[in-house]
Design a protein around this motif. Sequence first.
Motif, PDB file in Angstrom:
ATOM      1  N   UNK A 266       0.809  -1.216   0.000  1.00 30.34           N
ATOM      2  CA  UNK A 266       0.000   0.000   0.000  1.00 30.34           C
ATOM      3  C   UNK A 266       0.844   1.268   0.000  1.00 30.34           C
ATOM      4  N   UNK A 267       1.818   1.339   0.935  1.00 27.07           N
ATOM      5  CA  UNK A 267       2.578   2.585   1.062  1.00 27.07           C
ATOM      6  C   UNK A 267       3.394   2.879  -0.184  1.00 27.07           C
ATOM      7  N   UNK A 460      13.517  -2.110  -5.842  1.00 27.04           N
ATOM      8  CA  UNK A 460      13.972  -0.944  -6.611  1.00 27.04           C
ATOM      9  C   UNK A 460      12.863   0.090  -6.735  1.00 27.04           C
ATOM     10  N   UNK A 461      11.650  -0.365  -7.033  1.00 25.37           N
ATOM     11  CA  UNK A 461      10.533   0.575  -7.170  1.00 25.37           C
ATOM     12  C   UNK A 461      10.260   1.276  -5.846  1.00 25.37           C
ATOM     13  N   UNK A 462      10.310   0.536  -4.740  1.00 28.16           N
ATOM     14  CA  UNK A 462      10.064   1.137  -3.429  1.00 28.16           C
ATOM     15  C   UNK A 462      11.098   2.212  -3.115  1.00 28.16           C
ATOM     16  N   UNK A 463      12.368   1.919  -3.387  1.00 31.26           N
ATOM     17  CA  UNK A 463      13.423   2.896  -3.111  1.00 31.26           C
ATOM     18  C   UNK A 463      13.321   4.107  -4.034  1.00 31.26           C
ATOM     19  N   UNK A 470      17.026  10.266  -6.122  1.00 33.94           N
ATOM     20  CA  UNK A 470      18.184   9.391  -6.016  1.00 33.94           C
ATOM     21  C   UNK A 470      18.652   8.969  -7.409  1.00 33.94           C
ATOM     22  N   UNK A 471      19.961   8.880  -7.561  1.00 34.75           N
ATOM     23  CA  UNK A 471      20.541   8.419  -8.831  1.00 34.75           C
ATOM     24  C   UNK A 471      20.259   6.926  -9.004  1.00 34.75           C
ATOM     25  N   UNK A 472      19.974   6.524 -10.225  1.00 31.40           N
ATOM     26  CA  UNK A 472      19.631   5.122 -10.476  1.00 31.40           C
ATOM     27  C   UNK A 472      20.754   4.187 -10.046  1.00 31.40           C
ATOM     28  N   UNK A 473      21.991   4.628 -10.213  1.00 36.37           N
ATOM     29  CA  UNK A 473      23.125   3.771  -9.871  1.00 36.37           C
ATOM     30  C   UNK A 473      23.252   3.547  -8.377  1.00 36.37           C
ATOM     31  N   UNK A 474      22.583   4.390  -7.577  1.00 39.48           N
ATOM     32  CA  UNK A 474      22.715   4.292  -6.131  1.00 39.48           C
ATOM     33  C   UNK A 474      21.611   3.440  -5.488  1.00 39.48           C
ATOM     34  N   UNK A 475      20.667   2.971  -6.285  1.00 38.70           N
ATOM     35  CA  UNK A 475      19.572   2.169  -5.737  1.00 38.70           C
ATOM     36  C   UNK A 475      20.001   0.708  -5.672  1.00 38.70           C
TER      37      UNK A 475
END
Length: 499
Positions: A266-267, A460-463, A470-475
């Motif tokens: 949900x969140x 990944x989607x949650x982060x 946030x940069x994609x490389x940092x997830x």
Amino acid sequence: MSINPVSLSSPEANLLLQRRLSGEHSRYGVVASDDEARKPLSSDQRRLWFLAEANGGGAEYNVDAAYRLRGPLAVDALVEALRLVVTRHQALRSRIVIIDREPFQVVEDPATVVLNRYDLSDRPDPAAAAIDLARHEAGRRFDLTRVPPLRAWLARLGHDHHAFGVTVHHLAFDRESLEIFKSELSAAYAAITQGLAPKLPQLLGQFGDFAAWERRHADQGGRASDLSYWRERVGNVPAALQLPTDRERPNRPSHVAGEIAVRVPDDVANRVRALAAAHRTTSFVPALAGFQALLLRYSPGTRAVAVGCPFNARTRVEFEPLIGFFVRSLPIVADLSDARDPDFHQLVTACREAMLGAHEHQELPLSEIVRLAGAPRDLRHNPIFQVWFDLAAGGSAGVRNWLAGLDVQPLRTGSVRTRFDLEMHLTDLGTGPMTGRLLYATELFDAGTAEEIVQHYQHLLAEAVRDPDVRLSQIALLSDKERDEIVNQWSVGAGGVTS
């Protein structure tokens, strides 16, 4: 239904809404087909026909649905309602004829489509027998040069207990078609059981008219802008996407699939919706952007990733109530060639623009887009995109009484097929979690690998939606808990001591 991922508050959506209200849903007018005896295939039908023939015309092109019916079923009323729907929609009773090596559609009499009836009530386990029957019907191939593209069956399982199913070749059916079919069958059945004449909306054309209209437009030319757009979009797309497969590709795929449940809590789902609203779009776009971000992580060194997405070609009022193969499969390209290390906001923006551009230029056939990409023909995989994404918006969690007086539930067969390496299917009801499933080609992936892909996507989607800057490389692809579990497993496997 395939959604148009543009919010009602955007200028693009307002323009589309104005066109819809005025009936100007396309740049071109619709006229009836000149030849009533035979009609051409649409460009997407033609592509699917030749692809199916090249692959042996197997059951991977079947669309099937089966249901358990509990309650007093009026069988004769169901037969009459089915005949009415088939009579209304020529696509359900058209077979293919080949003239000078070119396929055409020929409309047959409605009587060619019948409801096959079975009595399984004397079987030791009627419910299991119904599942076997549903699998058998779904797995039978169609010879569309001899029979229409629809089969329907009804099985008696016991007192006031039945199973009902339909199998339709994809050449005549899409997901929106299933909703239209159920809606009309429901309305007709309800009226007939009450002794009334069914009142269904008037059809202003048939699918064959759409195909003829599309062919006229193609013959007239005027596609320079579409060609220019797609040439630029697919120019950097690799011939085949790198994925964490467990095995090499077979020379000819079997299309056998497994499935893994997907759940966005949900969140997280609420953050997806909020991010979509901030970008004046729908949840489809950030959910797709998250999937593209994952695929980019799986493909180091690749700067452009294409994901297939559905677009609804019912772009005019007269097409909206028609059953047929109106879905258009188009590549949505995440091209980061000009971005060193983008954040998620940037990827969502790029994804939104790609969706709008594809919608504006959707009338160029996929076969032409494939030609523009210049990729060599390879029967081991689909050209341009080998991964599919779809998100269905709205609806309800499940309507169990769409046939009057009956409790209707899906009949789960556990048998799935895929024409891709991976397919991500999600549903967003507007509130609560987003749920769905990942289909994966079992020839390429083990179930454990597919589970990891789902876990990676969910995390990944949650982060990404928690902090879109946030940069994609940092997830990270794994949560701290999942990472600790893996480290502990490695420690045990290496003979280490864990507490």
